[in-house]
Design an enzyme around this catalytic site. Structure first.
Site, PDB file in Angstrom:
ATOM      1  N   GLY A  15       0.830  -1.196   0.000  1.00  0.00           N
ATOM      2  CA  GLY A  15       0.000   0.000   0.000  1.00  0.00           C
ATOM      3  C   GLY A  15       0.865   1.247   0.000  1.00  0.00           C
ATOM      4  CB  THR A  27      -5.280  -1.261   5.461  1.00  0.00           C
ATOM      5  OG1 THR A  27      -4.212  -0.475   4.941  1.00  0.00           O
ATOM      6  CG2 THR A  27      -5.963  -0.546   6.603  1.00  0.00           C
ATOM      7  CG  ASN A  29      -3.392  -1.104   0.598  1.00  0.00           C
ATOM      8  OD1 ASN A  29      -3.085  -1.375   1.762  1.00  0.00           O
ATOM      9  ND2 ASN A  29      -3.723   0.116   0.220  1.00  0.00           N
ATOM     10  CD  GLU A  79      -6.344   1.785   3.148  1.00  0.00           C
ATOM     11  OE1 GLU A  79      -5.453   1.390   3.893  1.00  0.00           O
ATOM     12  OE2 GLU A  79      -6.440   2.970   2.762  1.00  0.00           O
ATOM     13  CB  ILE A  82      -8.408  -8.982   8.325  1.00  0.00           C
ATOM     14  CG1 ILE A  82      -8.421  -8.830   6.795  1.00  0.00           C
ATOM     15  CG2 ILE A  82      -9.106 -10.265   8.746  1.00  0.00           C
ATOM     16  CD1 ILE A  82      -7.723  -9.939   6.035  1.00  0.00           C
ATOM     17  CG  HIS A  84      -7.535 -13.219  12.827  1.00  0.00           C
ATOM     18  ND1 HIS A  84      -8.053 -14.070  13.780  1.00  0.00           N
ATOM     19  CD2 HIS A  84      -6.403 -13.815  12.369  1.00  0.00           C
ATOM     20  CE1 HIS A  84      -7.266 -15.132  13.873  1.00  0.00           C
ATOM     21  NE2 HIS A  84      -6.263 -15.004  13.030  1.00  0.00           N
ATOM     22  CE1 TYR A  91       2.043  -5.512   1.825  1.00  0.00           C
ATOM     23  CE2 TYR A  91       3.566  -6.466   3.427  1.00  0.00           C
ATOM     24  CZ  TYR A  91       2.772  -5.410   2.993  1.00  0.00           C
ATOM     25  OH  TYR A  91       2.721  -4.259   3.736  1.00  0.00           O
ATOM     26  NE  ARG A 104     -15.865   6.461   9.582  1.00  0.00           N
ATOM     27  CZ  ARG A 104     -14.762   6.933   9.006  1.00  0.00           C
ATOM     28  NH1 ARG A 104     -14.818   7.918   8.144  1.00  0.00           N
ATOM     29  NH2 ARG A 104     -13.575   6.400   9.275  1.00  0.00           N
ATOM     30  CG  PHE A 109     -10.510  12.333  10.559  1.00  0.00           C
ATOM     31  CD1 PHE A 109     -11.558  12.349  11.462  1.00  0.00           C
ATOM     32  CD2 PHE A 109     -10.516  11.376   9.557  1.00  0.00           C
ATOM     33  CE1 PHE A 109     -12.595  11.429  11.379  1.00  0.00           C
ATOM     34  CE2 PHE A 109     -11.547  10.452   9.464  1.00  0.00           C
ATOM     35  CZ  PHE A 109     -12.582  10.483  10.376  1.00  0.00           C
TER      36      PHE A 109
HETATM   37  P1  ADP Z   1       0.852  -1.243   3.307  1.00  0.00           P
HETATM   38  O1  ADP Z   1       1.028   0.239   3.249  1.00  0.00           O
HETATM   39  O2  ADP Z   1       1.865  -1.996   2.489  1.00  0.00           O
HETATM   40  O3  ADP Z   1      -0.546  -1.687   2.989  1.00  0.00           O
HETATM   41  P2  ADP Z   1       0.200  -1.687   6.109  1.00  0.00           P
HETATM   42  O4  ADP Z   1       0.928  -1.001   7.250  1.00  0.00           O
HETATM   43  O5  ADP Z   1      -1.168  -1.222   5.776  1.00  0.00           O
HETATM   44  O6  ADP Z   1       1.153  -1.642   4.839  1.00  0.00           O
HETATM   45  O7  ADP Z   1       0.185  -3.237   6.471  1.00  0.00           O
HETATM   46  C1  ADP Z   1      -0.539  -4.090   5.631  1.00  0.00           C
HETATM   47  C2  ADP Z   1      -0.013  -5.518   5.639  1.00  0.00           C
HETATM   48  O8  ADP Z   1      -0.030  -6.061   6.966  1.00  0.00           O
HETATM   49  C3  ADP Z   1      -0.951  -6.406   4.828  1.00  0.00           C
HETATM   50  O9  ADP Z   1      -0.630  -6.411   3.460  1.00  0.00           O
HETATM   51  C4  ADP Z   1      -0.738  -7.776   5.474  1.00  0.00           C
HETATM   52  O10 ADP Z   1       0.305  -8.465   4.819  1.00  0.00           O
HETATM   53  C5  ADP Z   1      -0.325  -7.455   6.916  1.00  0.00           C
HETATM   54  N1  ADP Z   1      -1.380  -7.684   7.933  1.00  0.00           N
HETATM   55  C6  ADP Z   1      -1.147  -8.294   9.138  1.00  0.00           C
HETATM   56  N2  ADP Z   1      -2.258  -8.359   9.888  1.00  0.00           N
HETATM   57  C7  ADP Z   1      -3.265  -7.768   9.140  1.00  0.00           C
HETATM   58  C8  ADP Z   1      -4.663  -7.543   9.385  1.00  0.00           C
HETATM   59  N3  ADP Z   1      -5.248  -7.939  10.548  1.00  0.00           N
HETATM   60  N4  ADP Z   1      -5.383  -6.928   8.426  1.00  0.00           N
HETATM   61  C9  ADP Z   1      -4.804  -6.524   7.277  1.00  0.00           C
HETATM   62  N5  ADP Z   1      -3.476  -6.712   6.984  1.00  0.00           N
HETATM   63  C10 ADP Z   1      -2.699  -7.332   7.905  1.00  0.00           C
HETATM   64  N1  RBF Z   2      -8.817   7.684   5.345  1.00  0.00           N
HETATM   65  C1  RBF Z   2      -9.340   8.926   5.264  1.00  0.00           C
HETATM   66  O1  RBF Z   2      -8.715   9.806   4.725  1.00  0.00           O
HETATM   67  N2  RBF Z   2     -10.590   9.203   5.779  1.00  0.00           N
HETATM   68  C2  RBF Z   2     -11.343   8.258   6.403  1.00  0.00           C
HETATM   69  O2  RBF Z   2     -12.452   8.556   6.839  1.00  0.00           O
HETATM   70  C3  RBF Z   2     -10.800   6.939   6.522  1.00  0.00           C
HETATM   71  N3  RBF Z   2     -11.492   5.961   7.144  1.00  0.00           N
HETATM   72  C4  RBF Z   2     -10.944   4.708   7.242  1.00  0.00           C
HETATM   73  C5  RBF Z   2     -11.666   3.688   7.908  1.00  0.00           C
HETATM   74  C6  RBF Z   2     -11.145   2.419   8.018  1.00  0.00           C
HETATM   75  C7  RBF Z   2     -11.950   1.355   8.717  1.00  0.00           C
HETATM   76  C8  RBF Z   2      -9.857   2.126   7.481  1.00  0.00           C
HETATM   77  C9  RBF Z   2      -9.271   0.749   7.617  1.00  0.00           C
HETATM   78  C10 RBF Z   2      -9.143   3.119   6.843  1.00  0.00           C
HETATM   79  C11 RBF Z   2      -9.663   4.412   6.714  1.00  0.00           C
HETATM   80  N4  RBF Z   2      -8.979   5.419   6.048  1.00  0.00           N
HETATM   81  C12 RBF Z   2      -9.511   6.677   5.957  1.00  0.00           C
HETATM   82  C13 RBF Z   2      -7.717   5.104   5.346  1.00  0.00           C
HETATM   83  C14 RBF Z   2      -6.509   5.493   6.146  1.00  0.00           C
HETATM   84  O3  RBF Z   2      -6.180   6.815   5.842  1.00  0.00           O
HETATM   85  C15 RBF Z   2      -5.374   4.583   5.721  1.00  0.00           C
HETATM   86  O4  RBF Z   2      -5.649   3.238   6.121  1.00  0.00           O
HETATM   87  C16 RBF Z   2      -4.070   5.042   6.258  1.00  0.00           C
HETATM   88  O5  RBF Z   2      -3.083   4.282   5.631  1.00  0.00           O
HETATM   89  C17 RBF Z   2      -3.979   4.981   7.768  1.00  0.00           C
HETATM   90  O6  RBF Z   2      -2.722   5.420   8.187  1.00  0.00           O
HETATM   91 MG    MG Z   3      -2.332  -0.865   3.796  1.00  0.00          MG
END
Ligand code: ADP
Ligand code: RBF
Ligand code: MG
Length: 146
Positions: A15, A27, A29, A79, A82, A84, A91, A104, A109
């Site tokens: 991501g 998250t 992606n 994104e 999960i 859990h 990945y 929503r 923010f």
């Molecule tokens: P990125 O910017 O690469 O998406 P994140 O900080 O969002 O990095 O971390 C996402 C990665 O974390 C996922 O691709 C997955 O491999 C791992 N991961 C571990 N636990 C979870 C979870 N509960 N939900 C989603 N991703 C998870």
């Molecule tokens: N990003 C936003 O800019 N506005 C939002 O309202 C917002 N809501 C989110 C809600 C959830 C449940 C998740 C998982 C992500 C959301 N994000 C939102 C994305 C967020 O900016 C992104 O996951 C960043 O990478 C967090 O650091």
């Molecule tokens: Mg992510």
């Protein structure tokens, strides 16, 4: 929304690397091609649903679909956090999603703390919605079986 529940799948890609994980909210992606195939009626926003990795256990999830106004992204993204605790990253693995309901709109923010608080509230709402009779059965949908 007429298109719900919506089932889709894709491999997990890197991501934005903004440290969602450090926020306690990693998250997973999916690639842009998967995002571009989402139906137009599926408006941007925050959703709840079910998710599996490589046809494993099906877990509750919260999803963000859109442009992340807080970060002003140029590309639309999807994104999933999960709900859990996984022992390792996944990945490249295949994620299946059943997007069940809308929570929503995506919002801007004033601070990262405010975004974090909103996400925690989303997780709470997702958990209770997915426990209702209307949504719990999707966990057992054939889509999640191989
Ligand atoms: P990125 O910017 O690469 O998406 P994140 O900080 O969002 O990095 O971390 C996402 C990665 O974390 C996922 O691709 C997955 O491999 C791992 N991961 C571990 N636990 C979870 C979870 N509960 N939900 C989603 N991703 C998870
Ligand atoms: N990003 C936003 O800019 N506005 C939002 O309202 C917002 N809501 C989110 C809600 C959830 C449940 C998740 C998982 C992500 C959301 N994000 C939102 C994305 C967020 O900016 C992104 O996951 C960043 O990478 C967090 O650091
Ligand atoms: Mg992510």
């Amino acid at each position: 929304m007429n298109c719900l529940p919506y089932f889709c799948t894709g491999p997990i890609v890197k991501g934005f690397g903004r440290g969602s994980k450090e926020l306690g909210c990693p998250t997973a992606n999916v690639p842009l091609e998967v995002v571009q195939q989402l139906p137009d009626e599926l408006q941007t926003g925050v959703y709840f649903g079910w998710a599996s990795i490589e046809n494993g256990d099906v877990h509750k999830a919260v999803l963000s679909i859109g442009w992340n106004p807080f970060y002003n992204n140029k590309e639309k993204s999807m994104e999933a956090h999960i709900i859990h605790k996984f022992d390792e990253d996944f990945y490249g693995k295949q994620m299946k999603l059943c997007i069940c309901g809308y929570l929503r709109p995506e919002t801007n923010f004033d601070s990262l703390d405010a975004l974090k608080a909103a996400i925690n509230e989303d997780i709470k709402n997702a958990k209770s919605q997915l426990d209702t009779e209307q949504f719990t059965n999707y966990k057992f949908n054939d889509y999640f079986k191989q």
